[in-house]
Design an enzyme around this catalytic site. Structure first.
Site, PDB file in Angstrom:
ATOM      1  N   HIS A 186       0.837  -1.189   0.000  1.00 11.94           N
ATOM      2  CA  HIS A 186       0.000   0.000   0.000  1.00 11.94           C
ATOM      3  C   HIS A 186       0.878   1.247   0.000  1.00 11.94           C
ATOM      4  O   HIS A 186       1.966   1.262   0.592  1.00 11.94           O
ATOM      5  CB  HIS A 186      -0.902   0.026   1.235  1.00 11.94           C
ATOM      6  CG  HIS A 186      -1.994  -1.003   1.204  1.00 11.94           C
ATOM      7  ND1 HIS A 186      -2.857  -1.133   0.141  1.00 11.94           N
ATOM      8  CD2 HIS A 186      -2.370  -1.945   2.118  1.00 11.94           C
ATOM      9  CE1 HIS A 186      -3.705  -2.112   0.386  1.00 11.94           C
ATOM     10  NE2 HIS A 186      -3.434  -2.627   1.578  1.00 11.94           N
ATOM     11  N   CYS A 204      -0.160   2.134  -5.003  1.00 11.62           N
ATOM     12  CA  CYS A 204      -1.098   3.167  -5.438  1.00 11.62           C
ATOM     13  C   CYS A 204      -0.474   4.554  -5.287  1.00 11.62           C
ATOM     14  O   CYS A 204       0.410   4.767  -4.453  1.00 11.62           O
ATOM     15  CB  CYS A 204      -2.380   3.101  -4.620  1.00 11.62           C
ATOM     16  SG  CYS A 204      -3.389   1.656  -4.970  1.00 11.62           S
TER      17      CYS A 204
END
Length: 750
Positions: free
Chosen positions: A339, A388
């Site tokens: 992440h 991301c």
């Protein structure tokens, strides 16, 4: 701990304590010196007689086949007390005059055929050598002698020459030189024309080599009458690291071609894959992605540190240790899968312990890592960020990095573009993410780094699955044609290079395989293999079982606190059942299948030596009850646990601290390396607590306690519905030849 002062008043238990101390700590000389200083004559005499000066045979007599009438010399040499005496025996009978290290039979007659043995004694202590058999070759003429030494009239013939080696730092060097001679040959190895201390056997073995071990090796073979030299062989540590015209780099197919004159002084890569988040959606692809990239980079001669599931402190510590491996001209590569988010041009990597509403204080700031890499004067800085890049609405802060240098050697490869997500496909645990699925096809090409990433971007753009959803973004100021396939050339400062190599090697050492002998007669073998730098596999199998034992099994339990061991998946018959999805059995034992596997992860959290209990359950043929027997085993601190990543690290490194002393200041490095550098001046090694400010750890802000971050990777529903995406996402599944995943150079080191 018992010291020399504790045993000043000697009694029998104290003398036994002295013997145990000497045997367990190997400080015989130091203990003897202390006892002499306090004039403890009885203890000195006991230690000298019973512990220190044991008789040890260093040269065993060898069996010989010789023509009748030729001379025979049997040699036996030993070390120990000063008054060693020798006595030779033929069978059970003493040989008249055979009271020296050499027994000469000249000329040998048929009556002198038979077995010979030598007794070496000192006072009431003695040891026997191995048996040596003297046999006559019954053949006619002088041809008998020449048949024994086919190409040497001198009586000494080298039968096996050492071979050139091309190795990586941390490997084991193995050279062998054998010879036939009468008398039996002795050996002395040389490195760069200098004799190597204590290297007097036919086999030369040097574990955990560094660049200091590169050079020209040769072996002198000699006996009482003759001398010969083996071939001179070149040992190169790392392809391209030795400027010898006769050396050829190992071929990696077409990828071995060079695109220009650029070269690296070394190549180092830190790969981090975070999957098992505590407060966020768990991921599946990072494990396969890190494994895939590890195998490719190793083929390009990178020193790779591969880590899974790091918390905030461990990520910061890992980066600090990574920076210590960088220096002038080194190629540094940082890969992260997990992440992440990006705010105002700043990228942040999220650790597994980040709270639900995280800010930059809970993450690792990529631009800060870049600045610290630049200060090491690296030759190339590559960042591959598979995460991301959505904006984090809970973090409106704009951290200001220090001024970046104009180095023209920076490459950023983002798996997706700004304010977009990076995808993974929930097909199976061996599937790569989208970015790695395309990158691995291009990574080995001998092209400039930016050209490689451009091609990956084009490949992703042509794919129907990724078009319009995920697009690679490249940012670079690279002005030279530098490629990941560039060769390595040794830096001018060999001391710095060797120190860096050792720093890397000590974090990738596995425990050696061992055998446990139980009182019931069962023998159990333990072996170890590395899956990642912080994940180890222990495999166990039963080697011997007495005839009166009907059934027997061996299991591991009671592991040291810190690392993660899933007890439900320990002691399994297959690696997959043990939770390991990337290793295959033939990586561990190519000849015999092990019986049980146990997987230990999160080794970076090991704070003391790893120990566990080996428990065997067995039944005798005439008894119904099962018998239990246990042994406790300690294997030290394997792999990356030696670096103590759970401890705080220095918050910054400056260019003025780029010498070896900067490596010594690392809290993790001092423990494992200072012992290898004697006579260090303690005043020259700074204290981290006084010279540097340390990270205090992430602090969760109460302001955002009620909010929840959203910049997480998501799975596009269209990916799951389409027919092609699964095959393209999981490129390994498209070719059965690529499965299962393997580490090609395990189990000895990572």
């Amino acid at each position: 701990c018992t010291t020399a002062a504790d045993v000043y008043h000697t009694d029998l238990p104290s003398l036994i304590s002295i013997s145990r101390i000497a045997l367990t700590t190997k400080f015989v000389a130091f203990l003897l010196q202390c006892l002499k200083k306090i004039e403890h004559r009885e203890a000195v005499g006991f230690l000298t007689t019973h512990v220190m000066e044991q008789i040890d045979i260093t040269l065993q007599p060898q069996s010989q086949r010789v023509p009748e009438g030729s001379p025979v010399v049997l040699s036996c040499r030993a070390v120990g007390p000063m008054d060693l005496t020798y006595q030779w025996f033929k069978g059970k009978d003493e040989v008249p005059g055979g009271n020296g290290p050499e027994l000469v039979l000249n000329p040998v007659s048929p009556a002198q055929q038979g077995p010979y043995i030598c007794r070496v004694s000192s006072g009431d202590k003695y040891v026997f050598s191995n048996w040596a058999h003297v046999r006559l070759v019954r053949s006619g003429g002088a041809s008998a002698g020449s048949s024994y030494f086919p190409s040497s009239a001198s009586g000494l013939y080298v039968t096996q020459q050492p071979r050139p080696q091309v190795l990586m730092e941390g490997d084991t060097l193995y050279l062998e030189c054998t010879a036939q001679a009468n008398p039996p040959p002795q050996f002395q190895w040389y490195l760069n024309k200098q004799p190597m201390p204590n290297c007097t056997r036919s086999i030369l073995k040097i574990p955990c080599i560094t660049t200091a071990d590169r050079g020209t090796y040769t072996c002198k073979v000699y006996n009482l009458y003759h001398e010969a030299w083996s071939d001179q062989v070149q040992v190169n540590i790392g392809p391209g690291s030795f400027s010898d015209a006769s050396w050829e780099a190992p071929k990696v197919g077409k990828h071995n071609l060079q695109i220009g004159d650029c070269c690296a002084t070394d190549k180092v890569a830190l790969l981090i894959g975070n999957m098992n988040y505590l407060h966020h959606r768990q991921l599946r692809a990072p494990m396969a992605d890190v494994h895939e990239l590890t195998n490719h980079l190793r083929q390009l001669d990178f020193k790779v540190v591969s880590l899974l599931d790091l918390n905030w402190q461990e990520m910061h510590s890992a980066v600090t240790e990574f920076l210590l491996l960088l220096d002038r001209g080194v190629y540094g590569l940082l890969y992260f899968a997990g992440h992440g988010y990006e705010n105002y041009g700043n990228s942040f990597m999220v650790p597994i312990d980040a709270p639900a509403s995280y800010t930059f204080k809970h993450c690792l700031w990529v631009q800060d890592v870049l600045q610290r890499m630049q200060e090491r004067q690296t030759g190339l800085n590559v960042f591959l960020l598979d995460m991301c890049r959505k904006r984090n609405p809970n973090d409106e802060s704009i951290p200001q990095p220090g001024p970046l240098r104009v180095t023209a050697n920076i490459v950023f490869g983002y798996a997706t573009c700004v304010d977009a997500e990076a995808f993974e496909v929930n097909k199976d645990d061996l599937s790569n993410g989208i970015f790695m699925s395309f990158l691995k096809k291009r990574l080995m090409e001998p092209e400039k780094v930016t050209v490689i990433l451009d091609k990956v971007a084009e490949d992703m753009g042509r794919c129907e699955i990724t078009r319009g959803r995920q697009a690679l973004e490249l940012r670079s100021n690279l002005s030279e044609r530098r490629a990941l396939t560039d060769s390595i050339q040794a830096p001018a400062c060999q001391v710095t290079a060797s120190t860096r190599n050792l720093q890397w090697a000590i974090a990738h050492v596995l425990p050696e395989s061992c055998c446990l002998q139980f009182e019931c007669g069962v023998k159990v073998q333990l072996g170890f293999a590395a899956e990642f730098s912080n994940i180890m596999i222990i495999y166990s199998r039963i080697l011997e079982t007495p005839k009166d034992i009907l059934s027997c099994s061996a299991q591991l339990s009671d592991f040291t606190e810190g690392p993660e061991v899933d007890l439900k998946h320990s002691n399994q018959e297959s690696l997959r059942e043990a939770g390991s999805l990337l290793l295959s059995m033939d990586d561990l034992l190519p000849l015999e299948q092990p019986q049980l596997f146990t997987r230990i992860s999160a080794l970076q959290r090991l704070k003391k030596e790893l120990s566990f209990t080996v428990c065997i359950h067995y039944k005798y043929t005439n008894l119904d009850e099962e018998v239990l027997e246990e042994q406790r085993v300690s294997v030290g601190k394997p792999l990356v646990s030696k670096l103590n990543l759970h401890e705080p690290r220095l918050s910054h490194t400056s260019s003025s601290d780029r010498q070896i002393s900067s490596i010594m200041e690392s809290s993790s490095f001092s423990e494992s390396f200072r012992a290898n550098l004697p006579n260090l001046n303690p005043s020259s090694i700074g204290s981290a607590s006084t010279s540097w400010s340390c990270y205090q750890g992430p602090m969760e802000s109460p302001t955002f306690s009620s909010l929840k971050n959203e910049p997480e990777e998501t799975i596009c529903p269209e990916f799951l519905e389409a027919e092609e995406p699964l095959a393209i996402k999981s490129l390994p599944s498209a070719s059965s030849q690529e499965l299962p995943f393997k580490f090609s150079n395990l189990p000895n080191s990572i």
